[in-house]
Each structure stands twice: as C-alpha cells, then as structure tokens.
Design a protein around this motif. Structure first.
Motif, short mmCIF file in Angstrom:
data_model
loop_
_atom_site.label_atom_id
_atom_site.label_comp_id
_atom_site.label_asym_id
_atom_site.label_seq_id
_atom_site.Cartn_x
_atom_site.Cartn_y
_atom_site.Cartn_z
N GLU A 1 6.70 17.35 4.76
CA GLU A 1 7.17 18.19 5.98
C GLU A 1 8.72 18.75 5.64
OE1 GLU A 1 6.79 19.19 9.77
OE2 GLU A 1 8.74 20.44 10.09
N LEU A 2 9.69 18.06 5.10
CA LEU A 2 10.99 17.89 3.90
C LEU A 2 10.79 18.20 3.27
CD1 LEU A 2 11.98 14.51 5.83
CD2 LEU A 2 12.83 16.94 6.74
N LEU A 3 9.61 18.11 2.52
CA LEU A 3 9.80 18.52 1.83
C LEU A 3 9.04 19.19 0.73
CD1 LEU A 3 10.47 14.68 -0.26
CD2 LEU A 3 11.60 16.86 -1.29
N ALA A 4 8.11 20.15 1.25
CA ALA A 4 6.87 20.61 1.23
C ALA A 4 5.54 20.21 0.26
CB ALA A 4 7.26 22.45 0.87
N VAL A 5 5.38 19.26 0.59
CA VAL A 5 4.44 18.51 -0.54
C VAL A 5 3.20 19.25 -0.85
CG1 VAL A 5 3.49 16.86 -1.07
CG2 VAL A 5 5.75 15.99 -0.71
N PRO A 6 3.01 19.99 -1.82
CA PRO A 6 1.37 20.52 -1.82
C PRO A 6 0.29 19.14 -1.90
CG PRO A 6 2.94 21.46 -3.76
CD PRO A 6 3.25 20.00 -2.82
N SER A 7 -0.72 20.17 -0.93
CA SER A 7 -2.00 19.66 -0.35
C SER A 7 -2.83 18.64 -1.70
CB SER A 7 -2.36 20.16 -0.01
OG SER A 7 -3.33 21.31 -0.59
N ASN A 8 -2.04 18.63 -3.07
CA ASN A 8 -2.99 18.20 -4.09
C ASN A 8 -1.97 17.45 -5.03
OD1 ASN A 8 -1.01 20.18 -4.77
ND2 ASN A 8 -2.39 20.40 -7.19
N TYR A 9 -1.15 17.24 -4.08
CA TYR A 9 -0.17 15.34 -4.81
C TYR A 9 -0.20 14.47 -3.13
CZ TYR A 9 3.37 18.77 -7.58
OH TYR A 9 2.84 19.02 -8.20
N LYS A 10 -0.35 13.09 -4.00
CA LYS A 10 -0.71 12.15 -3.24
C LYS A 10 0.77 11.85 -2.83
CE LYS A 10 -5.48 11.45 -2.49
NZ LYS A 10 -5.86 11.19 -1.00
N VAL A 11 1.11 11.29 -1.86
CA VAL A 11 2.48 10.39 -1.33
C VAL A 11 2.41 8.87 -1.29
CG1 VAL A 11 3.67 10.32 -0.23
CG2 VAL A 11 3.22 12.43 0.11
N LEU A 12 2.75 8.25 -1.90
CA LEU A 12 2.22 6.56 -2.04
C LEU A 12 3.70 6.00 -1.47
CD1 LEU A 12 0.74 6.16 -5.28
CD2 LEU A 12 -0.03 6.94 -2.47
N PHE A 13 3.59 4.80 -0.95
CA PHE A 13 4.59 4.00 -0.02
C PHE A 13 4.81 2.07 -0.89
CE2 PHE A 13 6.59 6.79 3.45
CZ PHE A 13 5.63 7.68 3.05
N LEU A 14 5.31 2.07 -2.19
CA LEU A 14 5.35 1.17 -2.51
C LEU A 14 6.36 0.17 -3.08
CD1 LEU A 14 3.26 3.17 -5.70
CD2 LEU A 14 2.33 1.85 -3.56
N GLN A 15 6.04 -0.71 -3.06
CA GLN A 15 7.19 -1.80 -3.83
C GLN A 15 7.81 -2.01 -5.05
OE1 GLN A 15 6.50 -5.88 -1.26
NE2 GLN A 15 4.52 -4.86 -0.19
N GLY A 16 9.02 -2.84 -4.65
CA GLY A 16 9.06 -2.95 -6.78
C GLY A 16 10.43 -2.54 -7.39
N GLY A 17 10.66 -1.59 -6.45
CA GLY A 17 11.79 -0.87 -6.70
C GLY A 17 11.42 0.76 -7.78
N ALA A 18 12.86 1.36 -8.63
CA ALA A 18 12.17 2.24 -9.36
C ALA A 18 11.65 1.58 -10.40
CB ALA A 18 13.51 3.06 -9.73
N SER A 19 12.58 0.12 -10.87
CA SER A 19 12.53 -0.87 -11.81
C SER A 19 11.02 -0.90 -11.96
CB SER A 19 13.71 -1.66 -11.70
OG SER A 19 14.49 -1.60 -12.36
#
Lengths: 360, 360
Positions: free
Chosen positions: B59-77
């Motif tokens: 909702e905050l980012l108005a992410v379109p429905s054809n995008y997945k949102v993943l909660f992962l580990q290991g940082g940007a690196s």
C-alpha cells in the motif's frame, strides 16, 4: 493470557529472563541512548556486544582457538549450498549420511555442486534410528563427511559422533547445538540455525576449522565465502545485529545456569520424563529406536488419530501450544529445547495422562 | 541518559513508537502467550503478521499486482550476486551505472557472473553528482540496467529515474526506499537492506516483476532463487521473523503519519534545513552538486579537519551521535532517515552553528 509452554520446533521458546532483559533494554541499551537494533555495527557499543557473544559461545562449547566462529544469515538452508561451495576444495565428491528430512535437503542441494556419495541411509526404515558406526561406507576421495546429528522432524539423534578418520566432519547442529557438551575438535565444521537453541530466526552460526578456509568454487557468492566472512569478523556487510545481541543474552543465560554440563542434565531429565510417559502409556507411541531418540524433538502419535484435533485443542486450552506434528510425519511433536523449562514438560506429561484417562 | 539523536548510516534510528510497541509486546504478542520471535513461522499468528506487513508495504509503495514482494536475508550484498544469477537470463552482459561506493561493490560482484558494461561513471569526479540521462551509454544486449538511486557513502541521489527503454531497471534502494513516493512500475527489480528505512539489520526486501522470475544460472543456491522464494511466500526456510515483525511496525507507523507523500515532505524539509545550514556557513562544506544531493545521507567537512575530533566529541555531549564520516570519505556524515525527527535535524543545525561561532 499468561505466557504459554510453546512446543514449536522452531522458531521456539526463548528463556523468559532473556526476553525480560531485551524488553528492558529496548528503548535504551545501557546508557547508550539507543536500542541495540539502532547501533552502527562498527561502533564500539555493538562491537563489544558482538565480541562478548562470541566469547561466551566459545566458552560454552570450549571452541579450540584454531576455529573461527561466524555469525551469518540465511539459515541452515543457505549453508546447504555454502558447504560444498567452500569445502569441496578441488575434490569431486562428498559423503553424506541420510538420516531424515534435513539430511535429504542437504544432500539435494549439495548434488548441485558435486557428487554426493550416500555413506549410510535409514530411509528404508522411515528414519527411525541413527545408523551405527559400522554401517558407514565412507569413500576415500570424499572432500568431507556431512551428517545431521539431530533430525528435527523425525526426532532421531545420533548417540555418538561418527569416526570419519582424517576427513572433515560437517554437522548440521541446528536442533541440538548447546543442548549438552560436545567435543568441537571432532568436527571440521558445525553449523546451526539460531531459532531453536540460540536465539531468533535470521541468524546462523558457523564454527569452522581455519585450515578449511579459502578455496571456494568459482561461482560462490562473496557473502557465502567463509574466508571472506572470517577475515571480516562476520562484518563483510551489516550483520543481523539484533539477533546477534539476543543470541548473546541466551549465551549469558546458559552460563548463568551452569553451562552445557548443567543444561545437558536438565535436558536429559526432560526427555526421560516425556519418553517414559509415552512408553508407559498404551495410548501414545514414539516410533524411534530408544538409543536414537532425540532429546530435543519428540514426535508421538495417538492410538486413535481421529483424536488428534481434540488433543491439539485441549492442549491449547491448557496453555500447551504448537504440538502438531510436521505435515510429513503427522501426529504430534513436542520440541523441548533448552528454553523449555522442566515445568513445561511436567505440564505436558500431566495433560497427556489426563487425556489418556479421558479418551483412551 | 535520554535517547539520543543517532545519525548512523545504518543500522539507524527506529521510530520511538515502534520501539515502544516492540517493548510492550516482547513477553507476549496480543494474547498469544509468546513473543513474536518465539512463534512458528507457519502458525496463524505469525502468518497474519507477515501478511499484514506485506500488505502495508504494498500500500505504501503502491506496488502493482504483477510484482512479488520478498522478505529475505543476507543484505544488499547477497543481492549483488543474486541479481546477475537471476536476471542475466541467458544474456552475457548487463549495464551498470557507477555512481559511488555501493555501485562499485555491485559491479565487482556482478563481474563474477557475467560481463558488466559500465554505462555511466562519475568516478573521475569523485562521485559528486548523478549522471544525466543523456550521459547513459546503454547497450542493446544488456539483460538489465542496474543503478544505485542513493549512494549512502557519498550522499549522491539521482533526481530522476533513468529511462532504459524496455530493459528491466534494477535499483539498490537500501538508503532511499520509503523516503518518498516512487513509481514501482518503472522498475524490474527493487531491493533494499532493511537497516536504514525499514527496520533492523538482517532483512532485505526484494520487489520483483513476475515475468523476470525463473531462469537462474546453474550454480545459483536455491535460497537465492527468487522464483523459489516467491513460490514459497519467502518461507522456503525459516524467515527472519522478528525483523519482519519490526518492519511491519515501521510500515504501520509510516501509514499513521500519512504515508510516503507526508514522509517525503518531512524529509525534504529536513534535508533543506541541513544543506542550507552548510551552504550558508563559511565553515562547513558539502561536495555534492546541489541537484544530486541526497535527502538521506549528508556528508560534510569542516574548514579545519583538525577540529573533526572536537566536533564529534562535543556533538556526542549534546546527544548527537554517530556523525563521523565513512572512513573512505572522511569528515562528517549525518544520515537523516525517516525515523530521524525534524527536531533531531534542528538540534544538529543549532549545534553546528554554535560550533562554528566557537571554533570558526
């Protein structure tokens, strides 16, 4: 509602004194003006927290000085890839013991990086026992030997450390680490996801002998290179600082109760009480051969599986939660990690006996 | 000591209401009888926490429905490797914009998996500006275009989203995500380490367009395969549950203050106040071209570098902490992420003016 006895296989109970400390320090850690989660990982406050946690873990496990202790991310499942990537070291194959669901996952991922020789398997017996030393068919050209000392899903624990000669022995100790003393020098590498006996999910600890570092497969992501992590004290990038801090509080708590010798005695009593209740009953059953029974994960079935839902429901009403068995095994599973007090096991046992009287 | 204004570049300040909630829920989350860190990730309590966090972020980012949102580990690196592993998709090369220290790290890791064409670089100018659209030399055969919208170390932020035609645009938004509204549909993939504007270290969020999933390099660890993670709702293994929960509290807080439109206005005011103080002074200096100045990370130097230590020390005495610049740049750096209240910037600005009067 009061706090419950939570028999989850992981994430699992944390010691209440640890949670109380974390609560009291949430807005401000010891006069720092900030929560540990807000600290720069390179600042002196967090560096001291990180160093103390490592020192306490080293003390608890009596880690020899030629081993590095790494605080990483990605869980044991990421290590399933990192291990062959780091430890094949020019060899084509590794030996794996197949003793349960987590062994199988480790084997399946390792096969993507090299050949896997299954040096023992109890799959035909539905993983109801650990194989004996004399059943291991180790190969000469294996780079290392991997096994899972405690299988979280099947509740099978090795009652001994395999002798693998001069090969590095690699152990996924996720669900058994810190449950009793071990001799780290018997191992080339030990790894363990934190969310059972160490702390919150999101931290995985790797204890690795220094001579095994530094010869990775070409495609190894830098973050999965143990040497890079060791050379950077697990701070090649930002580590999971808050999880590291909570793990440190758990280590401190363990030291306070007398270390792993004391913890091991408590765990033995907890497991004995629960298995005895099961064995003495005509209603509950554990399928694992007695010598291979896990101290940490105790699966059991009811004589009448139609009562499973009633058991779960009535247990929950008695503040005994998360007892449902893994979907691949069914029935019940009581995980009784370090943070589960003996009173929790006594309450479960009392409930089981009452349940049998009522429904048996 | 009271809570301080902490200008750390990450891990960084968290909103005080978030910490207070976490403190109050530490021993027991909403009648569950347990801390969120103790919950099975597959139980209904944690599943509801995870789903709510994702819904709020969408909702905050108005992410379109054809995008997945993943909660992962290991940082940007870790994503520096995962991105070429997942997105090269049969192509030999990718375009990267080189605009600062983090771009360079991303480029260096990507080179291990394919060819990197540097489609723009401001290195000769010591990364003091973002390149213009007309400076980008994009290649026809690149699988994707990678850039770093905000460089945490140099304090350089793109004032525009590059137009890369029909190539997937990949952005490391670690230090800018949630600082203002963005148009997610302009991107193929967005990733961000949590420890700046999202939550605690140990969580990295990936927002990826679905059509980019499912064609990884052979050596990709299963845990780094976006399709596997998407198919398993980021629970292929145990996710970093407590970090996920804290991120959810941050998202809720952001919604409460009016979402990213409101947050963006506050951030613009904070940045303007600090840059104006620097520019109006004859004593402090920021090297970045005004149009490319970061809203989040503000490096500045003192006219007399011999006063650096005095500045740090006196600032700390005034409860303004972690202002030392990155070792590669020197001087000072004030990171003023979402959780830094305007009062913190006002306090810093007041301190700087007083310091200049005293020492200038």
């Amino acid at each position: 509602m009061a706090r419950v006895y939570n028999f989850s296989a992981g994430p699992a109970m944390l010691p209440e004194p640890v949670l109380s400390r974390a609560r009291d320090e949430m807005l401000e850690w010891r006069g720092s003006g900030m929560c540990v989660a807000e600290m720069s990982h390179r600042g002196k406050e967090f560096m001291s927290i990180a160093a103390q946690a490592e020192a306490d873990l080293r003390e608890l496990l009596a880690v020899p000085s030629n081993y590095k202790v790494l605080f990483l991310q990605g869980g044991a499942s990421t290590q399933f890839a990192a291990i062959p990537m780091n430890l094949l070291r020019g060899a084509a194959s590794a030996d794996y013991l197949n003793t349960g669901s987590w062994s199988k996952k480790a084997i399946s991922e390792a096969r993507r990086y090299g050949q896997v020789h299954v040096a023992a398997s109890t799959e035909a017996e539905r993983f109801t026992r650990a194989p004996g030393q004399d059943e291991l068919t180790l190969s000469d050209d294996a780079a290392y030997v991997h096994y899972t000392p405690n299988e979280t899903i099947e509740g099978v624990e090795f009652p001994y450390v395999p002798d693998v000669g001069d090969k590095p022995l690699v152990a996924d100790m996720s669900s058994t680490i810190l449950s009793r003393p071990i001799d780290v020098s018997r191992f080339g590498l030990i790894y363990a996801g934190a969310q059972k006996n160490i702390g919150p999910a999101g931290l995985v600890i790797v204890i690795v002998r220094e001579d095994l570092l530094g010869q990775t497969l070409p495609a190894t992501p830098t973050m999965l290179d143990y040497k890079v992590q060791a050379d950077n004290d697990s701070m090649y990038n930002t580590p999971p600082t808050y999880a590291w801090y909570l793990a440190g509080l758990v280590f401190e708590w363990l030291k306070g109760i007398g270390g792993l010798q004391a913890m091991g005695k408590i765990n033995a009593r907890k497991a004995e009480l629960l298995y005895k209740t099961i064995d003495d009953s005509g209603f509950f059953k554990n399928p694992v051969e007695p010598a291979s029974r896990s101290w940490m994960n105790v699966p059991f079935t009811l004589a009448n599986p139609e009562l499973d839902d009633t058991f779960i429901k009535e247990a929950k009403a008695a503040n005994l939660t998360t007892l449902k068995g893994h979907r691949s095994v069914g029935g019940m599973r009581a995980s009784i990690y370090n943070a589960m007090p003996i009173e929790g096991v006594e309450a479960l046992v009392g409930f089981m006996q009452e349940f049998e009287r009522k429904h048996g």
